[in-house]
Design a protein around this motif. Structure first.
Motif, PDB file in Angstrom:
ATOM      1  N   SER A  27       0.813  -1.213   0.000  1.00 36.51           N
ATOM      2  CA  SER A  27       0.000   0.000   0.000  1.00 36.51           C
ATOM      3  C   SER A  27       0.846   1.262   0.000  1.00 36.51           C
ATOM      4  CB  SER A  27      -0.921   0.030   1.209  1.00 36.51           C
ATOM      5  OG  SER A  27      -1.833  -1.021   1.141  1.00 36.51           O
ATOM      6  N   TRP A  30      -5.875   4.168  -5.132  1.00 43.29           N
ATOM      7  CA  TRP A  30      -4.987   3.637  -4.107  1.00 43.29           C
ATOM      8  C   TRP A  30      -5.369   4.099  -2.706  1.00 43.29           C
ATOM      9  CZ3 TRP A  30      -2.145  -0.369  -3.458  1.00 43.29           C
ATOM     10  CH2 TRP A  30      -1.682  -1.054  -4.571  1.00 43.29           C
ATOM     11  N   PRO A  36       2.099   2.902  -4.864  1.00 51.12           N
ATOM     12  CA  PRO A  36       1.766   4.254  -5.334  1.00 51.12           C
ATOM     13  C   PRO A  36       2.986   5.159  -5.523  1.00 51.12           C
ATOM     14  CG  PRO A  36       0.313   3.631  -3.556  1.00 51.12           C
ATOM     15  CD  PRO A  36       1.384   2.594  -3.624  1.00 51.12           C
ATOM     16  N   SER A  96      -5.731   1.182  -0.143  1.00 49.08           N
ATOM     17  CA  SER A  96      -4.954   1.255   1.092  1.00 49.08           C
ATOM     18  C   SER A  96      -5.851   1.141   2.322  1.00 49.08           C
ATOM     19  CB  SER A  96      -4.157   2.560   1.149  1.00 49.08           C
ATOM     20  OG  SER A  96      -3.202   2.586   0.124  1.00 49.08           O
TER      21      SER A  96
END
Length: 90
Positions: free
Chosen positions: A21, A51, A25, A55
């Motif tokens: 996570s 994301w 990105p 996440s």
């Protein structure tokens, strides 16, 4: 036995989910493009926004894994979740 061998799989899975996570990105090559567009927004914007939600899901799954493992560990050690309170604390 080493300390590393004592780490349960739930902790490893939670760590990998949290690492993904954070790291994915940040990899510029995954989002350094303008196409495909979604509702007129370039790829970068909706990819980064996606994301945020991914996440949140991975943090939730990691939390549940770790808490389940902690409850199991405390139960096997004979500790009760409510025993940490004093008798007068309610």
């Amino acid at each position: 036995m080493s300390k590393l061998a004592a780490v349960r799989p739930a902790y490893w899975i939670a760590g990998v989910l949290l690492a993904l996570s954070v790291v994915v990105p940040l990899l510029v090559s995954t989002y350094a493009k303008e196409e495909p567009r979604l509702w007129g927004f370039p790829f970068f914007y909706w990819y980064q926004l996606a994301w945020v939600f991914v996440s949140a899901i991975t943090v939730s799954v990691s939390y549940r894994l770790v808490m389940h493992e902690e409850r199991r560990r405390r139960a096997s050690a004979g500790l009760d979740a409510g025993s940490s309170r004093k008798e007068g604390d309610r």
